[in-house]
Motif scaffolding. Structure first.
Motif, PDB file in Angstrom:
ATOM      1  N   GLY A 286      33.709 -53.213   6.379  1.00 22.44           N
ATOM      2  CA  GLY A 286      33.489 -52.104   7.296  1.00 22.44           C
ATOM      3  C   GLY A 286      33.982 -50.752   6.807  1.00 22.44           C
ATOM      4  N   SER A 287      34.652 -50.694   5.671  1.00 19.47           N
ATOM      5  CA  SER A 287      35.110 -49.428   5.084  1.00 19.47           C
ATOM      6  C   SER A 287      34.302 -49.140   3.829  1.00 19.47           C
ATOM      7  CB  SER A 287      36.590 -49.496   4.692  1.00 19.47           C
ATOM      8  OG  SER A 287      37.413 -49.589   5.833  1.00 19.47           O
TER       9      SER A 287
ATOM     10  N   LEU B  14      40.388 -36.554   4.917  1.00 17.69           N
ATOM     11  CA  LEU B  14      39.103 -36.242   5.548  1.00 17.69           C
ATOM     12  C   LEU B  14      38.165 -35.645   4.508  1.00 17.69           C
ATOM     13  CD1 LEU B  14      40.462 -34.537   8.794  1.00 17.69           C
ATOM     14  CD2 LEU B  14      39.630 -36.895   8.558  1.00 17.69           C
ATOM     15  N   SER B  15      36.870 -35.668   4.761  1.00 14.96           N
ATOM     16  CA  SER B  15      35.910 -35.048   3.834  1.00 14.96           C
ATOM     17  C   SER B  15      36.244 -33.579   3.599  1.00 14.96           C
ATOM     18  CB  SER B  15      34.485 -35.168   4.379  1.00 14.96           C
ATOM     19  OG  SER B  15      34.088 -36.523   4.392  1.00 14.96           O
ATOM     20  N   SER B  16      36.616 -32.858   4.654  1.00 19.04           N
ATOM     21  CA  SER B  16      36.943 -31.430   4.506  1.00 19.04           C
ATOM     22  C   SER B  16      38.150 -31.230   3.602  1.00 19.04           C
ATOM     23  CB  SER B  16      37.187 -30.788   5.874  1.00 19.04           C
ATOM     24  OG  SER B  16      38.282 -31.423   6.533  1.00 19.04           O
ATOM     25  N   LEU B  17      39.122 -32.126   3.667  1.00 16.62           N
ATOM     26  CA  LEU B  17      40.307 -32.016   2.801  1.00 16.62           C
ATOM     27  C   LEU B  17      39.967 -32.403   1.370  1.00 16.62           C
ATOM     28  CD1 LEU B  17      43.001 -33.432   5.227  1.00 16.62           C
ATOM     29  CD2 LEU B  17      42.442 -31.044   4.772  1.00 16.62           C
ATOM     30  N   ASN B  18      39.130 -33.419   1.203  1.00 14.89           N
ATOM     31  CA  ASN B  18      38.675 -33.789  -0.142  1.00 14.89           C
ATOM     32  C   ASN B  18      37.949 -32.603  -0.786  1.00 14.89           C
ATOM     33  OD1 ASN B  18      39.676 -36.374   0.155  1.00 14.89           O
ATOM     34  ND2 ASN B  18      37.680 -37.366   0.272  1.00 14.89           N
ATOM     35  N   GLU B  19      37.099 -31.931  -0.012  1.00  9.39           N
ATOM     36  CA  GLU B  19      36.367 -30.769  -0.538  1.00  9.39           C
ATOM     37  C   GLU B  19      37.319 -29.639  -0.901  1.00  9.39           C
ATOM     38  OE1 GLU B  19      32.594 -29.549   1.305  1.00  9.39           O
ATOM     39  OE2 GLU B  19      32.816 -31.356   2.543  1.00  9.39           O
ATOM     40  N   LYS B  20      38.322 -29.430  -0.086  1.00  9.90           N
ATOM     41  CA  LYS B  20      39.319 -28.387  -0.376  1.00  9.90           C
ATOM     42  C   LYS B  20      40.114 -28.729  -1.642  1.00  9.90           C
ATOM     43  CE  LYS B  20      43.288 -26.068   1.768  1.00  9.90           C
ATOM     44  NZ  LYS B  20      44.162 -26.006   2.954  1.00  9.90           N
ATOM     45  N   LEU B  21      40.368 -30.004  -1.846  1.00 11.99           N
ATOM     46  CA  LEU B  21      41.139 -30.475  -3.005  1.00 11.99           C
ATOM     47  C   LEU B  21      40.301 -30.537  -4.279  1.00 11.99           C
ATOM     48  CD1 LEU B  21      43.983 -31.564  -3.625  1.00 11.99           C
ATOM     49  CD2 LEU B  21      43.170 -33.825  -2.952  1.00 11.99           C
ATOM     50  N   ARG B  22      39.006 -30.686  -4.136  1.00 16.98           N
ATOM     51  CA  ARG B  22      38.092 -30.887  -5.270  1.00 16.98           C
ATOM     52  C   ARG B  22      38.235 -29.860  -6.396  1.00 16.98           C
ATOM     53  NH1 ARG B  22      31.580 -30.695  -4.528  1.00 16.98           N
ATOM     54  NH2 ARG B  22      31.101 -30.205  -6.681  1.00 16.98           N
TER      55      ARG B  22
ATOM     56  N   VAL C   9      39.225 -42.223  -6.546  1.00 17.71           N
ATOM     57  CA  VAL C   9      38.680 -43.133  -5.544  1.00 17.71           C
ATOM     58  C   VAL C   9      39.129 -42.672  -4.166  1.00 17.71           C
ATOM     59  CG1 VAL C   9      38.532 -45.518  -4.748  1.00 17.71           C
ATOM     60  CG2 VAL C   9      38.820 -45.057  -7.170  1.00 17.71           C
ATOM     61  N   SER C  10      38.170 -42.577  -3.245  1.00 19.21           N
ATOM     62  CA  SER C  10      38.457 -42.151  -1.880  1.00 19.21           C
ATOM     63  C   SER C  10      38.061 -43.233  -0.895  1.00 19.21           C
ATOM     64  CB  SER C  10      37.691 -40.862  -1.560  1.00 19.21           C
ATOM     65  OG  SER C  10      37.887 -40.496  -0.206  1.00 19.21           O
ATOM     66  N   HIS C  11      38.950 -43.507   0.017  1.00 20.07           N
ATOM     67  CA  HIS C  11      38.672 -44.436   1.104  1.00 20.07           C
ATOM     68  C   HIS C  11      38.030 -43.650   2.247  1.00 20.07           C
ATOM     69  CE1 HIS C  11      40.592 -46.968   4.576  1.00 20.07           C
ATOM     70  NE2 HIS C  11      39.292 -47.160   4.503  1.00 20.07           N
ATOM     71  N   ALA C  12      36.791 -43.989   2.563  1.00 19.84           N
ATOM     72  CA  ALA C  12      36.067 -43.531   3.753  1.00 19.84           C
ATOM     73  C   ALA C  12      35.470 -42.126   3.693  1.00 19.84           C
ATOM     74  CB  ALA C  12      36.941 -43.653   5.008  1.00 19.84           C
TER      75      ALA C  12
ATOM     76  N   ALA D  71      40.334 -53.227  -3.453  1.00 17.14           N
ATOM     77  CA  ALA D  71      39.011 -52.790  -3.910  1.00 17.14           C
ATOM     78  C   ALA D  71      39.076 -51.410  -4.554  1.00 17.14           C
ATOM     79  CB  ALA D  71      38.026 -52.785  -2.746  1.00 17.14           C
ATOM     80  N   MET D  72      39.902 -50.517  -4.016  1.00 18.11           N
ATOM     81  CA  MET D  72      40.055 -49.178  -4.607  1.00 18.11           C
ATOM     82  C   MET D  72      40.616 -49.281  -6.017  1.00 18.11           C
ATOM     83  SD  MET D  72      41.499 -47.015  -1.332  1.00 18.11           S
ATOM     84  CE  MET D  72      41.530 -45.393  -2.137  1.00 18.11           C
ATOM     85  N   LEU D  73      41.630 -50.103  -6.197  1.00 16.78           N
ATOM     86  CA  LEU D  73      42.253 -50.252  -7.516  1.00 16.78           C
ATOM     87  C   LEU D  73      41.293 -50.917  -8.501  1.00 16.78           C
ATOM     88  CD1 LEU D  73      45.857 -51.277  -6.374  1.00 16.78           C
ATOM     89  CD2 LEU D  73      45.060 -49.013  -7.122  1.00 16.78           C
ATOM     90  N   GLU D  74      40.528 -51.882  -8.016  1.00 12.28           N
ATOM     91  CA  GLU D  74      39.523 -52.524  -8.877  1.00 12.28           C
ATOM     92  C   GLU D  74      38.426 -51.531  -9.270  1.00 12.28           C
ATOM     93  OE1 GLU D  74      38.083 -55.917  -6.670  1.00 12.28           O
ATOM     94  OE2 GLU D  74      40.083 -56.839  -6.675  1.00 12.28           O
TER      95      GLU D  74
END
Length: 190
Positions: free
Chosen positions: A178-179, A137-145, A159-162, A53-56
């Protein structure tokens, strides 16, 4: 049979079979590979249906270069190379995961299309990506943004899972067994 091939490839890569090969008395022992620092997250594999689903969602297509930051066992870059025939790069700080990912790529027949780098995802070169996948994690995504927005070309798909990226609203979301997966596009620079 596939499990046997993967295990054999992992053992060959780990040096476990080296005892059967003759050694030279003057060869120094290889230095153990260690992580530069502890990983920021524990390793949890992305379920295959979520990988698909992420790749699609990212609309991976011929000519793309996919970077998976925090690539674990390499399943996302391997799936992208196998299904879409694209080049892919996996980045993980854990040497055990890198060894496993390389063995998995060889077993899948895509080692020529996939590169795995043992590097810190906050320091690795990412400018060549046209698609970036994340399961942090959301905090790591924010740091990477800030790096994603500054270093990736406009139009690069993420694309981010979760996990989300703070107040940067995703363009799309999708629930898969569920994800939740989230999608953004790097906007034009002002």
């Amino acid at each position: 049979m596939k499990a046997v091939v993967i295990v054999a490839a992992m053992l060959a890569g780990s040096g476990a079979l080296a005892a059967t090969a003759p050694t030279q008395a003057h060869s120094p022992a290889p230095a153990p590979v260690t992580a530069a620092r502890e990983p920021d997250v524990i390793y949890l594999p992305t379920p295959p249906q979520v990988v698909d689903a992420m790749l699609e969602m990212a609309k991976v297509r011929k000519g793309d270069v996919l970077y998976d930051l925090g690539s674990g066992d390499g399943r996302i870059p391997i799936a992208a190379a196998k299904k879409y025939n694209v080049r892919a790069v996996g980045v993980d700080i854990d040497p055990v995961r890198i060894k496993e990912a390389r063995a998995n790529a060889a077993a899948a027949g895509v080692a020529d299309k996939v590169t795995f780098r043992q590097e810190d995802l906050f320091k690795t070169e990412i400018a060549g990506a046209s698609v970036v996948t994340l399961y942090l994690l959301s905090s790591l995504n924010e740091k990477l943004r800030p790096r994603l927005l500054a270093e990736l070309k406009p139009g690069t798909r993420i694309v981010s899972h979760a996990f989300r990226m703070g107040d940067w609203q995703p363009e799309k979301t999708r629930d898969v067994e569920g994800s939740t997966i989230y999608f953004w596009t790097v906007p034009p620079r002002k």
